[in-house]
Scaffold this motif. Structure first.
Motif, PDB file in Angstrom:
ATOM      1  N   GLU A 446       0.337  -1.103  -0.017  1.00 14.20           N
ATOM      2  CA  GLU A 446       0.036  -0.021   0.349  1.00 14.20           C
ATOM      3  C   GLU A 446       0.897   1.202  -0.080  1.00 14.20           C
ATOM      4  O   GLU A 446       1.477   1.320   0.303  1.00 14.20           O
ATOM      5  CB  GLU A 446      -0.908   0.015   1.256  1.00 14.20           C
ATOM      6  CG  GLU A 446      -1.616  -1.199   1.240  1.00 14.20           C
ATOM      7  CD  GLU A 446      -2.960  -1.036   2.432  1.00 14.20           C
ATOM      8  OE1 GLU A 446      -3.702  -1.883   2.491  1.00 14.20           O
ATOM      9  OE2 GLU A 446      -2.553  -0.460   3.103  1.00 14.20           O
ATOM     10  N   GLU A 447       0.242   2.582  -0.548  1.00 16.77           N
ATOM     11  CA  GLU A 447       0.534   3.507  -0.292  1.00 16.77           C
ATOM     12  C   GLU A 447       1.009   4.448   1.232  1.00 16.77           C
ATOM     13  O   GLU A 447       0.121   4.398   1.187  1.00 16.77           O
ATOM     14  CB  GLU A 447       0.972   4.894  -1.187  1.00 16.77           C
ATOM     15  CG  GLU A 447       0.877   5.908  -1.218  1.00 16.77           C
ATOM     16  CD  GLU A 447       0.596   6.840  -2.129  1.00 16.77           C
ATOM     17  OE1 GLU A 447      -0.443   7.295  -2.297  1.00 16.77           O
ATOM     18  OE2 GLU A 447       1.834   6.926  -3.390  1.00 16.77           O
ATOM     19  N   HIS A 550       8.521  10.671   4.555  1.00 15.17           N
ATOM     20  CA  HIS A 550       8.266  10.179   3.155  1.00 15.17           C
ATOM     21  C   HIS A 550       7.416   9.437   2.340  1.00 15.17           C
ATOM     22  O   HIS A 550       6.407   8.781   3.664  1.00 15.17           O
ATOM     23  CB  HIS A 550       9.610   9.424   3.327  1.00 15.17           C
ATOM     24  CG  HIS A 550       9.528   8.810   1.639  1.00 15.17           C
ATOM     25  ND1 HIS A 550       9.508   9.288   0.572  1.00 15.17           N
ATOM     26  CD2 HIS A 550      10.090   7.041   1.622  1.00 15.17           C
ATOM     27  CE1 HIS A 550       9.361   8.695  -0.148  1.00 15.17           C
ATOM     28  NE2 HIS A 550      10.054   7.488  -0.686  1.00 15.17           N
ATOM     29  N   VAL A 551       6.733   9.576   1.603  1.00 14.07           N
ATOM     30  CA  VAL A 551       5.911   8.458   0.626  1.00 14.07           C
ATOM     31  C   VAL A 551       5.885   7.832  -0.098  1.00 14.07           C
ATOM     32  O   VAL A 551       6.274   7.542  -1.198  1.00 14.07           O
ATOM     33  CB  VAL A 551       4.571  10.159   0.623  1.00 14.07           C
ATOM     34  CG1 VAL A 551       5.114  10.571  -0.725  1.00 14.07           C
ATOM     35  CG2 VAL A 551       3.519   9.321  -0.025  1.00 14.07           C
ATOM     36  N   GLY A 552       5.494   6.494  -0.206  1.00 14.32           N
ATOM     37  CA  GLY A 552       5.492   5.537  -0.624  1.00 14.32           C
ATOM     38  C   GLY A 552       5.050   4.508  -1.000  1.00 14.32           C
ATOM     39  O   GLY A 552       4.878   5.005   0.384  1.00 14.32           O
ATOM     40  N   GLU A 553       5.285   3.388  -1.574  1.00 19.10           N
ATOM     41  CA  GLU A 553       4.804   2.119  -1.187  1.00 19.10           C
ATOM     42  C   GLU A 553       5.589   1.376  -0.695  1.00 19.10           C
ATOM     43  O   GLU A 553       6.717   1.160  -0.265  1.00 19.10           O
ATOM     44  CB  GLU A 553       4.840   1.452  -2.546  1.00 19.10           C
ATOM     45  CG  GLU A 553       3.468   1.683  -3.552  1.00 19.10           C
ATOM     46  CD  GLU A 553       2.747   0.832  -4.903  1.00 19.10           C
ATOM     47  OE1 GLU A 553       2.377   1.135  -5.487  1.00 19.10           O
ATOM     48  OE2 GLU A 553       4.518  -0.276  -4.641  1.00 19.10           O
ATOM     49  N   THR A 573      10.496   2.314   2.460  1.00 22.83           N
ATOM     50  CA  THR A 573       9.779   3.518   1.723  1.00 22.83           C
ATOM     51  C   THR A 573      10.450   3.729   3.500  1.00 22.83           C
ATOM     52  O   THR A 573      10.157   5.373   4.292  1.00 22.83           O
ATOM     53  CB  THR A 573       7.848   3.877   2.030  1.00 22.83           C
ATOM     54  OG1 THR A 573       7.990   3.596   0.412  1.00 22.83           O
ATOM     55  CG2 THR A 573       7.404   4.931   2.078  1.00 22.83           C
ATOM     56  N   VAL A 574       9.837   3.070   4.295  1.00 23.86           N
ATOM     57  CA  VAL A 574       9.827   3.177   6.326  1.00 23.86           C
ATOM     58  C   VAL A 574      11.703   3.882   6.258  1.00 23.86           C
ATOM     59  O   VAL A 574      11.541   4.387   7.228  1.00 23.86           O
ATOM     60  CB  VAL A 574      10.048   1.812   6.944  1.00 23.86           C
ATOM     61  CG1 VAL A 574      10.006   2.175   7.840  1.00 23.86           C
ATOM     62  CG2 VAL A 574       7.958   1.445   6.247  1.00 23.86           C
ATOM     63  N   ASN A 575      12.370   3.385   5.606  1.00 21.67           N
ATOM     64  CA  ASN A 575      13.999   3.049   5.994  1.00 21.67           C
ATOM     65  C   ASN A 575      14.525   4.327   5.373  1.00 21.67           C
ATOM     66  O   ASN A 575      14.849   5.161   6.438  1.00 21.67           O
ATOM     67  CB  ASN A 575      14.666   2.188   4.700  1.00 21.67           C
ATOM     68  CG  ASN A 575      14.298   0.496   5.591  1.00 21.67           C
ATOM     69  OD1 ASN A 575      14.384   1.036   6.698  1.00 21.67           O
ATOM     70  ND2 ASN A 575      14.728   0.020   4.631  1.00 21.67           N
TER      71      ASN A 575
END
Length: 632
Positions: A446-447, A550-553, A573-575
Motif C-alpha cells: 500500500e502507499e 516520506h511517501v511511497g509504497e 519507504t520506511v527506511n
C-alpha cells in the motif's frame, strides 16, 4: 397476548426449524463458495511463495553478475591463469548464493573461465565431468593457443580449496563466443536473462543471467540459476493433493513442472539435441485447454473438468522478473481437495445449532424474563465494546450461570480491549474487533506516508538524568506528540527509545494522507516548543525533536510470530523516512521531507529545497526539502 416465555420459546423453536431448513437448502451453494474461496486462497499463497522465491533468487544473481562484470579482476584482462584473482572471487560469490550452479566469463579472444559448485551434482553428472571423489569445486579454463585452438583445463578442488585432480581436454569443443548467452549479451550490450535450457557440460536445467564486461577487454560475465531444486520447491507448494503448478517464460519454456525431472531425463536422451519441452508441446490433460482459454491474457481465472470427471479451479497469471524477463504461472486446484473438510464442518455446525437450540428452549421458558433483562444489558455492553467505550464498574449479573459468565466475560473483554486500545492505535483495535483486519501473519503493498521522529542528543540527556525523572519527562513528551499525530488520524506504529514511527493511509484509506502527515508534524513541532519552555522553567533539559517524512509504497500488515505479532509497515519507504530524520543533523534543520512529499503537498505548505543526497544505506540520490510552515 402471549407471554414473553411463550413467545421466546416458540420463536426459538421456529428459528431452529427455519435455520435447519435454510442450512440444508443453501448447503450446496455455500459449499461451492467456500471451496472456491479456500482454493483461491491456497493458490494466492502458492503464487506468492513461488514468485517470491524465484524473484529473490533472480534478483540476487542479477545483482552479483552486474557487480562482478565491473571487477578489475575479471574485466581488465583476457589472460586467464589457474592462479588468477578472478577464481577466488567466483568461489566466494558461489558460497554466498547457494542457488547458483556456476559463474563464468567469456572473452572476445575465445578465453573462458568457469567456477562450478559440483558437490550437489548427482553421480551421472559427476561422471560427465570425470570428477574425483571428494571434489567440491570444478574450475574450467580455456586459453586460446597461437593456432586459435581452444583447449580446456579442468581443475578439481576439495572443500578446503586443495587441488585434488586435473584434466586437459584438448578438443573439448566449447567456444564461448558461439554460445547464445554470449552472443545475445554482446548484441544487447546490457544484462540478459535466458530461457531455461540444459547446461552444456552436465545437462542440468538452468537459467543464465549475463551482463557485458565493463573493463579494458570485451566479454561477458554470466551465472546459472539451477531450476531442478526450484521446481521441487514449487511442487511442494501446490494447492491441494491433486493440485498442479507450472511456471513458464514468455516463450513457453518451462521453469517449473510436476514432471520436470523426467523432462530433463527425456531431453538428455533426445536423438538430435537435448532440449527442455515447451509448454505448448504438452498435449494431454487439462493444461492445453487452460492454456487456450487464457491465451493473450495477463490474468485469468476459471474452472475446468478433466477426462476423469474431476473439477478444477485454475488461474493463469503473468509476472515480471527484472526489466526484460516475463514469466507466467498456471495453478490448478482440484475442488474435491478442499470440499471434504468444509462439508464435514458444515454438518457439525448444523448438528450443534439444533442441539443448542433444543437445549435453550426450556431455559427460555423458565427464566425468560430474567434472561431478557440480562441479555438486554449484555447487548448494551456489547455496543460499548464496539465503540471502545470505558466499561461499566460492575459486570452484568444473572442467576443463570451461563449468562452470568457471559456478563463477566463481556466485562473482561471490555476491560481488555479498552486497555488494549491504550497500547495499540484505537482505529486498529476497532478494525480487529469488527474483523475487517486479519489477524494472520502477512501484509499487502500500500502507499503510505511515514513519519520518523528523534530527540537530539537524547543519550547525553539520559546519562545525566535520574531514571524516574527521565521516565516522567519522556512520558510527557510522548503525550504531546501522540496528541498531535492522533489529531490527524495517524497510526502510531511504535515508540523506539526516544523515537516515534507514525504512518498514514493504513489501516484506513486517507486520500489526503500526505497533507495530514505534514500538518501533524508542524503541530507536533509547535507542541514540543511549548513543552520545552515548561521543561526549562522546571530546570530540565529540553527535548529538541527532528522529523523525517516520506511517501511511497510499503508492505503493511502483521509481522512477528503466530503467538505475538505487530501491525506495522516494512520497506524502503520506511527506511528512507528514518534516513531523512537523521539528515536533519547534516542540514541543521528540524523537518526534512522527500521530493515525493514536496510534490504532493507544495500547494498547502511552504518548503525550502536542498541539494540531492545519497542517504545512509541507500544507493539512489534523494532530493530533500525542509518543511517550513503551512500556506496561509
Amino acid at each position: 397476548m402471549w407471554t414473553f416465555r411463550t413467545s421466546i420459546s416458540f420463536a426459538v423453536m421456529a428459528f431452529v426449524v427455519a435455520l435447519t431448513t435454510l442450512l440444508i437448502a443453501i448447503q450446496a451453494l455455500a459449499l461451492r463458495w467456500a471451496t472456491q474461496d479456500a482454493a483461491s486462497a491456497y493458490m494466492d499463497a502458492t503464487s506468492t511463495k513461488a514468485f517470491g522465491r524465484l524473484q529473490t533468487e533472480m534478483t540476487a544473481i542479477a545483482s552479483l553478475v552486474k557487480v562482478l562484470a565491473t571487477s578489475s579482476s575479471v574485466a581488465d584482462s583476457n589472460e586467464r591463469t589457474e592462479t588468477g584473482p578472478a577464481i577466488p572471487l567466483f568461489k566466494a560469490a558461489l558460497q554466498q548464493l547457494p542457488q547458483t550452479d556456476s559463474i563464468y566469463a567469456g572473452f572476445e579472444n575465445g578465453a573462458w573461465l568457469q567456477v562450478r559448485r559440483i558437490n550437489e551434482l548427482n553421480d551421472e553428472q559427476l561422471g560427465k565431468l570425470r570428477a574425483p571423489r571428494g571434489a567440491n569445486v570444478a574450475i574450467n579454463l580455456i586459453r586460446p593457443s597461437p593456432s586459435n585452438e581452444l583447449p580446456m583445463r579442468r581443475i578439481f578442488e576439495d572443500e578446503q580449496g586443495n587441488e585434488i585432480g586435473q584434466l586437459d581436454l584438448w578438443k573439448y569443443g566449447y567456444d564461448p563466443r558461439k554460445r547464445p548467452w554470449y552472443r545475445e549479451t554482446m548484441k544487447a550490450d546490457r544484462s540478459v536473462v535466458s530461457s531455461p535450457y540444459l547446461a552444456f557440460s552436465v545437462g542440468a536445467p538452468v537459467i543464465t543471467v549475463s551482463a557485458p564486461l565493463r573493463g579494458k577487454v570485451p566479454g561477458v560475465l554470466a551465472a546459472d540459476l539451477k531450476l531442478d531444486a526450484f521446481s521441487d520447491f514449487v511442487q511442494a507448494q501446490r494447492p491441494g493433493e491433486h493440485g498442479i503448478v507450472l511456471i513458464f517464460d514468455s516463450t513457453g519454456s518451462l521453469i517449473a513442472h510436476p514432471d520436470f525431472s523426467q523432462f530433463v531425463v527425456d531431453a538428455m536422451t533426445h536423438p538430435s539435441r537435448p532440449q527442455l519441452p515447451n509448454i505448448r508441446e504438452i498435449n494431454s490433460g487439462v493444461v492445453p485447454a487452460v492454456l487456450r482459454k487464457s491465451e493473450g491474457r495477463d490474468h485469468y481465472d476459471g474452472s475446468i473438468r478433466d477426462d476423469q470427471g474431476r473439477d478444477y479451479l485454475f488461474r493463469v497469471a503473468k509476472f515480471t522478473l527484472g526489466d526484460q524477463y516475463n514469466a507466467n504461472i498456471m495453478l490448478l486446484a482440484a475442488q474435491e481437495d478442499f470440499a471434504q473438510d468444509i462439508r464435514r464442518l458444515q454438518f457439525k455446525g448444523l448438528i450443534l445449532a439444533i442441539v443448542a437450540g433444543a437445549a435453550f428452549i426450556p431455559v427460555v421458558w423458565v427464566f425468560g424474563s430474567g434472561m431478557s433483562r440480562s441479555l438486554k444489558a449484555i447487548t448494551s455492553e456489547a455496543i460499548k465494546l464496539q465503540r471502545l467505550a470505558e466499561p461499566a464498574p460492575a459486570p452484568v449479573i444473572s442467576r443463570i450461570r451461563e449468562i452470568h459468565e457471559l456478563g463477566s466475560a463481556m466485562k473482561l473483554a471490555q476491560r481488555a480491549i479498552w486497555s488494549f486500545a491504550h497500547f495499540v492505535p484505537k482505529e486498529l483495535v476497532q478494525r480487529v474487533v469488527d474483523n475487517s483486519i486479519s489477524t494472520e501473519l502477512g501484509g499487502v503493498r500500500e502507499e503510505i506516508t511515514v513519519v520518523f521522529t528523534d530527540v537530539r542528543d537524547f543519550t547525553t540527556i539520559a546519562e545525566s538524568a535520574e531514571p524516574d525523572s527521565l521516565m516522567h519527562q519522556t512520558s510527557r513528551y510522548f503525550s504531546v506528540l501522540t496528541e498531535a499525530f492522533l489529531a490527524e488520524d495517524g497510526t502510531i506504529d511504535k515508540f523506539i527509545g526516544d523515537a516515534v514511527m507514525v504512518f498514514w493511509n493504513a489501516p484506513n484509506p486517507q486520500p489526503d494522507h500526505v497533507e495530514r502527515a505534514c500538518r501533524a508534524v508542524l503541530a507536533a513541532r509547535s507542541a514540543c516548543e511549548k513543552l520545552n519552555s515548561q521543561f526549562e522553567s522546571e530546570g530540565q533539559k529540553p527535548f529538541f525533536t527532528r522529523f523525517g517524512i516520506h511517501v511511497g509504497e510499503a508492505i503493511v500488515g502483521n509481522l512477528g510470530s503466530t503467538e505475538r505479532m505487530n501491525y506495522t509497515a516494512l520497506g524502503n519507504t520506511v527506511n528512507l523516512a528514518a534516513r531523512l530524520e537523521g539528515l536533519n543533523k547534516q542540514f541543521g534543520t528540524v523537518i526534512l521531507v522527500s521530493e515525493g512529499v514536496y510534490l504532493r503537498a507544495q500547494h498547502c505548505f511552504h518548503f525550502r529545497a536542498f541539494e540531492s543526497v545519497i542517504a545512509k544505506g541507500m544507493t539512489k540520490e534523494t532530493r530533500v526539502f525542509e518543511l517550513v510552515e503551512a500556506s496561509t
